[in-house]
Design an enzyme around this catalytic site. Structure first.
Site, short mmCIF file in Angstrom:
data_model
loop_
_atom_site.label_atom_id
_atom_site.label_comp_id
_atom_site.label_asym_id
_atom_site.label_seq_id
_atom_site.Cartn_x
_atom_site.Cartn_y
_atom_site.Cartn_z
CB SER A 145 -0.93 -0.05 1.22
OG SER A 145 -2.00 0.81 1.07
CG ASP A 309 -5.96 -4.31 -3.35
OD1 ASP A 309 -6.81 -3.41 -3.19
OD2 ASP A 309 -4.76 -4.16 -3.06
CG HIS A 342 -5.52 -2.50 0.23
ND1 HIS A 342 -4.54 -2.59 -0.73
CD2 HIS A 342 -5.07 -1.59 1.14
CE1 HIS A 342 -3.55 -1.76 -0.42
NE2 HIS A 342 -3.85 -1.15 0.70
#
Lengths: 368, 203
Positions: A145, A309, A342
């Site tokens: 991320s 995701d 995610h």
């Protein structure tokens, strides 16, 4: 493995907005031993709400690190072999200088007088930390991320200092959708009267706004499948609807709980600053194309995305991979099948472990 | 070319030929590299800079875990991003017959690589012909074990067919190897070879 946080202070750091920030503190932890040749150092980079406590059990809180399942003796980032460093980002609220820190010039918290920072600024500060160890080249930079954005920034900004990069579940630039979710979070905070233009440090913090921001965040970290599996339409401690606006559904209870807990460990102004840094992130800035931005990179890359995701969808990783390929860079890429959205990069680590372990071992061997 | 036995490499005789062809310290791209066994062997035994493309995520994972740089992608599309002449060799082992656009793949291989190594099962082998002649159905042999409706082999070809395509593309065939089991064969390869390996380049 009990670990304690360290702090180092630097006189100043030049920022992308043209200003200089004085007296910057960095909180960091290290795991494993740096070898004599200083060739086994890995910088692990935390995501939005993470901190320097990546692995082991914190001496202070007794809690495991955010990537404890990936870092440690015999794990993917094997601390028997490698020296792993993780620091809290600039603008954070977990030991590194951020808006909640005291401005040495005034003796008061910076609050909204803190300069708007970028991913590039965060990485510049990390570089200062790495330099302070006398480490000329990092064996790897890795994170998921926002941590992945930093890994990419490292590879692009300090090509000579990065042997390999492992960006996971990330992007080379924030999309409109990603900016949009961040903006909802920011607006929730700023709409809370307790926010008080950011000057709440001696008062009640904007807990309601921050909790709502976190609730939105959590939705984006999960997937439709994982939410159906985890909550479905199950009711919370009742057989029938309450015909009111208290918690009816499990999912409501979960989000409220997560939101309310977040308030204890995160500063609302840091939320504003760090999300803004993510939104500004665009590796192509000043380069025209992504391929041009990656022109100077020398690192070997392992790019990982996750099928479910939708916040950082695989196409964003594939854009990166294509650009690297167009410059004939050494890049491995795989989309892992996972239902956790995610969050997969933090949760689904069995396959990630094999990938990272093999990639690091061959990178380490080649680099010797 | 002499007849003779070919020792297996990683359980395959076409790999042994490829391992023989590839010069040390070169840049190699293996298309449809599976779990990266050949690339790993080339990297550790010939010091090559080894890269691979593979469509199966599970196989890509195994290849990366071995330390080989492989990315998950479809061969039919996967080469477009590479700059011209980025590799010394582009290898396509037993996969040409599975691609949707074999001619385009061959062209792309020779755009991104100086030389292409193509290994494919020869559909012209006598056993195939007999199977077809006597059964009257789509041939099934040990090399083509699939029912026609399950077969990944959508563009089956013979030694003669490949030679014809090479001529049409004005390619120079630098070397050709024909294999029957562990034997190199030279007499009537289109009848006797089970597997053919070609090293080609642009003229």
């Amino acid at each position: 493995m009990i670990v304690a946080a360290n702090t180092v202070q630097f006189d100043s750091i030049a920022l992308d907005n043209g200003t200089t920030l004085g007296q910057v503190e960095v909180a960091y932890e290290t795991y494993g031993e740096l070898n004599a040749a200083k060739t086994n150092a890995i910088m692990v980079l935390h995501a939005f709400s993470g901190d320097a406590h990546a692995a082991g059990i914190s001496a202070e809180t007794g809690k495991p690190g955010w990537w404890d399942n990936m870092i440690g003796p015999g794990k993917a980032f094997d601390t028997n072999k490698y020296f792993v460093i993780c620091s809290n980002v600039l603008g954070g609220c977990r030991g590194t200088t951020g808006p909640s820190s005291l401005n040495p010039a005034t003796g008061c918290p910076y609050a909204m007088s803190f300069p708007v920072i970028t991913i590039g600024d965060m990485v510049r500060l990390q570089k200062m930390l790495v330099d302070s160890f006398g480490i000329p080249r990092l064996l790897s930079v890795s994170g998921g991320s926002m941590g992945g954005m930093q890994a990419l920034e490292w590879a692009a900004a300090y090509p000579e200092s990065v042997v390999s990069a492992i960006p996971v579940a990330t992007t080379t630039r924030h999309s409109a959708q990603q900016i949009a979710f961040n903006e909802v979070g920011r607006q929730a905070i700023m709409a809370d009267p307790d926010w008080a233009e950011g000057n709440y440090y001696d008062k009640q913090p904007p807990g309601r706004g921050l909790a709502v921001a976190r609730m939105v965040g959590h939705i984006t970290y999960m997937s439709d499948d994982s939410m159906r599996e985890k909550f479905g339409r199950r009711l919370r401690g009742k057989e029938n609807f309450s015909f009111g606006f208290d918690v009816d559904f499990e999912v409501e209870s979960y989000l409220r709980y997560r939101g309310s807990q977040f308030v204890y460990r995160f500063d609302a102004n840091s939320y504003l600053y760090i999300t803004k840094a993510m939104d500004y992130f665009d590796l192509t800035n000043g380069h025209g194309t992504l391929a041009a931005a990656l022109e100077k990179t020398q690192a070997r890359f392992l790019v990982i995305s996750f099928s479910s995701d939708w916040l950082y969808p695989s196409y964003q990783s594939q854009e990166l991979v294509r650009a690297l390929r167009s410059r004939n860079r050494d890049v491995a890429y795989v989309e892992l099948q996972s239902n956790y959205g995610h969050d997969s990069f933090l949760v689904d680590v069995v396959e990630q472990t094999d990938l990272v372990r093999g990639f690091l071992a061959s990178t380490f061997e080649k680099a010797q | 070319m002499k007849s003779g036995f070919v020792r297996e490499l990683l359980g395959r005789s076409d790999y042994a030929i490829i391992g023989e062809i590839v010069e040390p310290q070169t840049k190699v791209l293996d298309l449809g590299c599976g779990e990266g066994e050949l690339l790993e062997w080339l990297a550790s035994n010939k010091g090559v800079d080894a890269r691979g493309v593979e469509i199966s995520g599970a196989k890509v994972q195994k290849a990366i875990a071995r330390g080989v740089s492989v990315f998950q992608c479809d061969i039919d599309e996967g080469l477009a991003d590479y700059p011209d002449q980025a590799f010394d060799y582009v290898i396509l082992s037993q996969t040409l017959q599975e691609t949707r656009h074999p001619r385009k793949v061959l062209r792309e291989m020779l755009r991104v690589g100086r030389k292409a190594i193509v290994a494919f099962p020869n559909f012209g082998h006598w056993r195939m012909r007999m199977s077809m002649l006597f059964s009257g159905g789509a041939p099934r042999t040990s090399l083509f074990p699939y029912e026609w409706y399950e077969s990944p082999n959508i563009h089956i070809l013979t030694v003669r067919d490949f030679e014809a395509l090479a001529a049409l593309e004005s390619l120079v065939v630098e070397r050709r190897y024909f294999l029957a089991g562990h034997r190199k064969v030279e007499w009537q390869p289109n009848l006797t070879a089970e597997v053919a390996v070609f090293l080609v380049r642009r003229g």
